[in-house]
Design an enzyme around this catalytic site. Sequence first.
Site, short mmCIF file in Angstrom:
data_model
loop_
_atom_site.label_atom_id
_atom_site.label_comp_id
_atom_site.label_asym_id
_atom_site.label_seq_id
_atom_site.Cartn_x
_atom_site.Cartn_y
_atom_site.Cartn_z
N HIS B 75 47.71 55.83 33.47
CA HIS B 75 47.66 54.61 32.67
C HIS B 75 46.53 53.70 33.16
CE1 HIS B 75 48.78 50.77 30.87
NE2 HIS B 75 48.88 50.25 32.09
N ASP B 104 16.82 48.94 17.28
CA ASP B 104 17.83 49.86 17.82
C ASP B 104 17.89 49.62 19.33
OD1 ASP B 104 19.49 52.11 18.47
OD2 ASP B 104 18.86 53.02 16.59
N TRP B 140 45.76 54.28 40.53
CA TRP B 140 44.38 54.27 40.02
C TRP B 140 43.39 53.91 41.11
CZ3 TRP B 140 40.30 50.83 39.36
CH2 TRP B 140 40.54 49.51 39.73
N SER B 168 27.95 58.16 32.66
CA SER B 168 27.93 57.57 31.33
C SER B 168 27.72 56.06 31.41
CB SER B 168 29.24 57.89 30.61
OG SER B 168 29.46 56.99 29.57
N SER B 169 28.46 55.40 32.30
CA SER B 169 28.34 53.95 32.43
C SER B 169 26.95 53.54 32.88
CB SER B 169 29.33 53.40 33.45
OG SER B 169 30.63 53.61 33.03
N HIS B 252 35.99 45.31 43.29
CA HIS B 252 35.99 43.92 42.87
C HIS B 252 34.92 43.62 41.83
CE1 HIS B 252 37.51 39.97 42.64
NE2 HIS B 252 36.27 39.61 42.49
N GLU B 254 33.92 45.62 39.79
CA GLU B 254 34.45 46.30 38.61
C GLU B 254 35.34 45.37 37.78
OE1 GLU B 254 34.09 49.08 37.03
OE2 GLU B 254 35.88 49.13 35.79
N TYR B 256 35.01 42.28 37.41
CA TYR B 256 34.14 41.38 36.66
C TYR B 256 33.40 42.11 35.56
CZ TYR B 256 35.46 37.94 40.01
OH TYR B 256 36.19 37.09 40.77
N SER B 267 32.62 33.01 24.18
CA SER B 267 31.59 31.97 24.05
C SER B 267 30.86 32.06 22.72
CB SER B 267 30.58 32.07 25.19
OG SER B 267 31.24 32.04 26.42
N HIS B 301 39.67 40.89 49.93
CA HIS B 301 40.90 40.17 49.56
C HIS B 301 41.96 41.13 49.02
CE1 HIS B 301 38.85 39.21 45.45
NE2 HIS B 301 39.41 40.40 45.43
N HIS B 302 41.57 42.38 48.76
CA HIS B 302 42.56 43.38 48.37
C HIS B 302 43.20 44.03 49.60
CE1 HIS B 302 41.29 43.39 44.13
NE2 HIS B 302 40.12 43.07 44.63
N THR B 327 34.20 29.84 37.55
CA THR B 327 35.15 30.18 36.50
C THR B 327 35.69 28.91 35.85
OG1 THR B 327 35.75 32.05 37.89
CG2 THR B 327 37.11 31.66 35.95
N LYS B 330 33.35 27.48 33.36
CA LYS B 330 33.41 28.16 32.06
C LYS B 330 34.57 27.64 31.23
CE LYS B 330 31.10 32.43 32.80
NZ LYS B 330 30.51 32.41 31.47
N ARG B 449 55.57 47.31 43.46
CA ARG B 449 54.97 47.98 42.30
C ARG B 449 55.04 49.49 42.49
NH1 ARG B 449 48.46 47.12 43.15
NH2 ARG B 449 48.36 48.34 41.24
CU LIG Z 1 39.10 41.57 43.86
#
Ligand SMILES: [Cu+2]
Lengths: 187, 524
Positions: B75, B104, B140, B168-169, B252, B254, B256, B267, B301-302, B327, B330, B449
Amino acid sequence: MANQAKHHRTVTGLVLGALMMFGFGFALVPLYDVFCEITGLNGKVDLVQAEPSTFIDHSRQVKLQMVAVNNETMPWRFRPVSSMVELAPGEMHQTAYLARNLTEGFMIAQAVPSVSPSEAAPYLEKINCFCFERQPLKGQEEKEMPLVVSISPELPEHIHTITLSYTLFDITPEQKAELAGQGRSSL
Amino acid sequence: MNTSVAVSHHHGPASGISRWLFTTNHKDIGTLYLWFSFLMFLTGGCMALLIRAELFQPGLQLIQPDFFNQMTTMHGLIMVFGAVMPAFVGLANWMIPLMVGAPDMALPRMNNWSFWILPFAFAMMISTLFMDGGAPNFGWTFYAPLSTTYAPPSVTFFIFAVHMMGISSIMGAINIIATILNLRAPGMTMMKLPLFVWTWLITAFLLIAVMPVLAGVVTMMLMDIHFGTSFFDAAGGGDPVLFQHVFWFFGHPEVYIMILPAFGIVSEIIPTFARKKLFGYASMVYATASIAVLSFVVWAHHMFTVGLPLAGELFFMFATMLIAVPTGVKVFNWVATMFRGSMTFETPMLFALAFVVLFTIGGFSGLMLAIAPVDFQYHDTYFVVAHFHYVLVPGAVFAIMAGAYYWLPKWCGNYYNETMGKVHFWCNFIGVNITFFPMHFIGLAGMPRRIPDYALQFADFNAIATVGAFIFGFSQLIFLYNVISCIRNSKPASDRVWEGSHGLEWTVASPAPYHSFSEPPQVK
Ligand SMILES: [Cu+2]
């Protein structure tokens, strides 16, 4: 077309950037080790033989606790001869860990040390350690594995207790693979 | 040049399946990306519903723990790499050339490649479900040694799938950067770029910086598993904590990557329906850039509970809290844009407004998690699950929905059914909150979790969350129906589509012709 040349430059730069970052990912491995070595942050101790210190700081005593842990299903009996000792920094201490292979077959083990608090790791000096070598034991064989340590007199004042923990890993299958010529490319 | 060549150069799309297989047209490829991501959204969503169904009551009813773990893992992977990221790339493909006045994408053939790798990558990843030993079951985040020493044999396929997605990315990101830097219409200076383009430019640089690191970490896993190295194996001198450092150095930025384009979409939408210019355009650009830069120095921080030294905990705590500043800028600008505007509440605006409110809630719970001493309690509980679902579902997913409704009339030339859109929105809004809000409380109360069974005191809130998840999940069928009927036949849309719309993409006809801006427009 002018655009093609511009795209070419942009793409080359970006592809180089991506390749550099791929390399950077791998560079993080030695960087991490160097960082941990300098700061002693992860409690990892280098497996290098230290020179015995000449100066002994008799003004204080530090408690050294010794711990033995078996990794996952490692079937050996593994314990320190004495689990705690009081030492003056600089003083050399000779002790040992006992290991007994409880199975019937030949096995090889590797002990990996870790120090807590991690701040103390750079100050714990191993003059001789069974963790420097792999430990082969025949079935039911028992062995006293020597350990000579000292604590550097530079140990920060606020540390009174140091825990030295050994985790014993079974590395028999890997060793056999090496004999068969397939080899572990790094340790 | 003979005429048939000239004609074939300017004709519309080829017919049949070959149109989609060999297309190099940015609109076709954008459409492919969007449909693919929607398919993955439904696939990952079915897995989420299976997870929620199992958690409806304590005890094991439907699935076994190992399969439950496979479901949470798949998932997460499918939603992150299959649904959210390709959806943003699809929107970028469709809209960036139209927004900057380019005919294009810069590298159309590579564009075809970067899309067509994805179905193979995900076919490979989903096929692991049918392999011996089952699919990856290590979460994941695939922490070593769960993903190395204890992994099912299918982990090798997982690694190659991640490699393909990464390639690909990176190709997609290179294409987007080249388009934005080199193909802007005359007069379209950098500080005139629409914010969606700006946020995507910054996102693309993040992708190029961190996707290779992800490729590196899975390569190290591959070597540990098959070639006897010991990057993450303590017995051989490696360190499992190293895995977490390298993974989160990717991880991290990722997160963002999954939210900056959402900022861009919102926006675009809020000024249109508030009928005012975006408040603080330049500060939006600088805020986005500083969020991107800061994202490289907060990864640990993880990892507050792995035994970081005090100095490290403090550094990563304060650096993380610092991100709340740009943030906040924004959110302030979005609110200021709406202030005294003449607002209307069409479906895109509803999704955008819900984004602002609910993403802010997710931001606040993130701020709570950033506080190292309390993170020891929150770590690996449902509070974390609530937090990242708030920023990803009513955050990223709502922004994608908002964008889809907003640009749908431009894409297919018809208006969608507004009533059905509003029903879809309210089902989503209510469903999301019923699903994820109770998770804050069960998390604070200590429910871990990634478990298929739980203590009895969590039963009520889990049952509520499951009801919400089914409302949210099945309401996506309303969206699907609405999109299909909008493509087929519906009220034709005007070129400007929305009364308050602004920007180059609204100057082309609706539906956008197959080839647009063959002659670059002049931007004043
Ligand atoms: Cu993070």
